[in-house]
Scaffold this motif. Structure first.
Motif, mmCIF file in Angstrom:
data_model
loop_
_atom_site.group_PDB
_atom_site.id
_atom_site.type_symbol
_atom_site.label_atom_id
_atom_site.label_comp_id
_atom_site.label_asym_id
_atom_site.label_seq_id
_atom_site.Cartn_x
_atom_site.Cartn_y
_atom_site.Cartn_z
ATOM 1 N N TYR A 12 0.827 -1.210 0.000
ATOM 2 C CA TYR A 12 0.000 0.000 0.000
ATOM 3 C C TYR A 12 0.865 1.264 0.000
ATOM 4 O O TYR A 12 0.340 2.372 -0.044
ATOM 5 C CB TYR A 12 -0.967 -0.002 1.188
ATOM 6 N N SER A 13 2.179 1.087 0.081
ATOM 7 C CA SER A 13 3.122 2.200 -0.102
ATOM 8 C C SER A 13 3.602 2.170 -1.550
ATOM 9 O O SER A 13 3.836 1.089 -2.092
ATOM 10 C CB SER A 13 4.348 2.029 0.811
ATOM 11 N N ASP A 39 2.467 2.398 6.299
ATOM 12 C CA ASP A 39 2.547 2.800 4.898
ATOM 13 C C ASP A 39 2.501 4.315 4.756
ATOM 14 O O ASP A 39 2.006 5.019 5.634
ATOM 15 C CB ASP A 39 1.401 2.145 4.111
ATOM 16 N N ASN A 41 1.125 7.550 4.042
ATOM 17 C CA ASN A 41 -0.143 8.276 3.897
ATOM 18 C C ASN A 41 -1.402 7.412 3.797
ATOM 19 O O ASN A 41 -2.413 7.857 3.256
ATOM 20 C CB ASN A 41 -0.059 9.235 2.693
ATOM 21 N N THR A 42 -1.334 6.201 4.335
ATOM 22 C CA THR A 42 -2.542 5.376 4.384
ATOM 23 C C THR A 42 -2.458 4.348 5.505
ATOM 24 O O THR A 42 -1.379 3.832 5.810
ATOM 25 C CB THR A 42 -2.808 4.663 3.038
ATOM 26 N N LEU A 43 -3.633 4.078 6.077
ATOM 27 C CA LEU A 43 -3.726 3.046 7.119
ATOM 28 C C LEU A 43 -4.077 1.682 6.529
ATOM 29 O O LEU A 43 -4.233 0.713 7.266
ATOM 30 C CB LEU A 43 -4.821 3.426 8.126
ATOM 31 N N LYS A 44 -4.202 1.602 5.202
ATOM 32 C CA LYS A 44 -4.697 0.358 4.575
ATOM 33 C C LYS A 44 -3.898 -0.874 4.984
ATOM 34 O O LYS A 44 -4.467 -1.919 5.271
ATOM 35 C CB LYS A 44 -4.689 0.501 3.057
ATOM 36 N N MET A 64 0.758 4.638 10.456
ATOM 37 C CA MET A 64 1.022 5.126 9.105
ATOM 38 C C MET A 64 2.134 6.153 9.172
ATOM 39 O O MET A 64 2.428 6.687 10.242
ATOM 40 C CB MET A 64 -0.241 5.722 8.470
ATOM 41 N N GLU A 80 -8.220 6.783 11.742
ATOM 42 C CA GLU A 80 -8.395 7.212 10.348
ATOM 43 C C GLU A 80 -7.159 7.913 9.819
ATOM 44 O O GLU A 80 -6.327 8.397 10.588
ATOM 45 C CB GLU A 80 -9.624 8.104 10.213
ATOM 46 N N ASP A 81 -7.077 7.967 8.494
ATOM 47 C CA ASP A 81 -5.913 8.568 7.838
ATOM 48 C C ASP A 81 -5.717 10.018 8.264
ATOM 49 O O ASP A 81 -6.683 10.772 8.386
ATOM 50 C CB ASP A 81 -6.092 8.549 6.308
ATOM 51 N N SER A 84 -1.783 14.277 4.283
ATOM 52 C CA SER A 84 -0.401 14.717 4.078
ATOM 53 C C SER A 84 -0.396 16.213 3.747
ATOM 54 O O SER A 84 -1.440 16.814 3.522
ATOM 55 C CB SER A 84 0.232 13.916 2.948
#
Ligand code: ZN
Ligand code: ZN
Length: 222
Positions: A12-13, A39, A41-44, A64, A80-81, A84
């Protein structure tokens, strides 16, 4: 002590292709007790790790790595995200507002480190004093800065390849079982780092990879 790798990157990066399940399996095989997939800029990756981690013995810490305007910031325990492009101060606020834990990542790294001036005026909860993709002199400077500012230490491999998983760790006391307990222990300054910095052979490879990917991304920073 329990061994945690709190800085890793999955597919996801944009600069990693690692599969989350494979990362967890590898971590267990290497005797790692806990992991955070941080990752860009994302928590995925973390959300996926949380699902898959239930079937393992691992403590999964959600995290993240946020690209703030001035450099990279690790946020742990997030729901949550965090967007950036904000200032370091705004980014830390967003993390803390969610009940998260804000850590300055590899502060002395060229391009993506925040640098000392920003860290001195931003209320970080800890500094990443050992990152296995940073050279030893950078890690040593962070350690001195953390001591001077009285801030707790964290550490992680910053793995973008399976072989790097666990190269740098933060050790926390036995008996800890959850993300919340990990973050509390770190906050109390109970974390100790262990592992290696980047040597010269890996430096050459790292610089080549970074420049190659930067060209492929159209000369954009992550
Ligand atoms: Zn980074
Ligand atoms: Zn990273």
């Amino acid at each position: 002590m329990l061994r945690l790798d709190l800085h890793t990157h999955s597919r996801y990066s944009p600069d990693s292709s690692l599969d989350v399940k494979e990362m967890l399996t590898t971590a267990v095989a290497r005797g790692i007790h806990g992991i955070s997939i941080t990752d860009h800029n994302t928590l995925k990756g973390s959300v996926r790790a949380l699902e898959l981690g239930r079937d393992t013995s691992l403590i999964v810490v959600r995290g993240m790595e946020v690209s703030a305007r001035d450099g990279h910031i690790l946020g742990y325990g997030l729901e949550e995200d965090v967007p950036s492009g904000l200032t370091a101060g705004e980014t830390v606020d967003r993390i803390v507002d969610q009940g998260g834990f804000a850590v300055a990542a590899h502060p002395y790294r060229f391009w993506s480190g925040l640098g000392e001036d920003v860290i001195r005026v931003t209320p970080f909860q800890a500094l990443e004093v050992l990152n296995s993709r940073s050279v030893a002199s950078h890690n040593q400077r962070v350690e001195r800065l953390a001591q001077e500012l009285g801030l707790p230490a964290t550490g992680g491999s910053d793995a973008h390849r399976l072989s790097d998983l666990g190269r740098a760790l933060v050790l926390v006391p036995e008996g800890i079982e959850s993300e919340e307990e990990v973050l509390l222990a770190l906050q109390k300054g109970l974390g100790r780092t262990a592992g290696t910095s980047r040597g010269s052979a890996r430096t050459a490879r790292y610089v080549a990879k970074s420049v190659r990917e930067w060209v492929v991304r159209g000369f954009k920073r992550i």
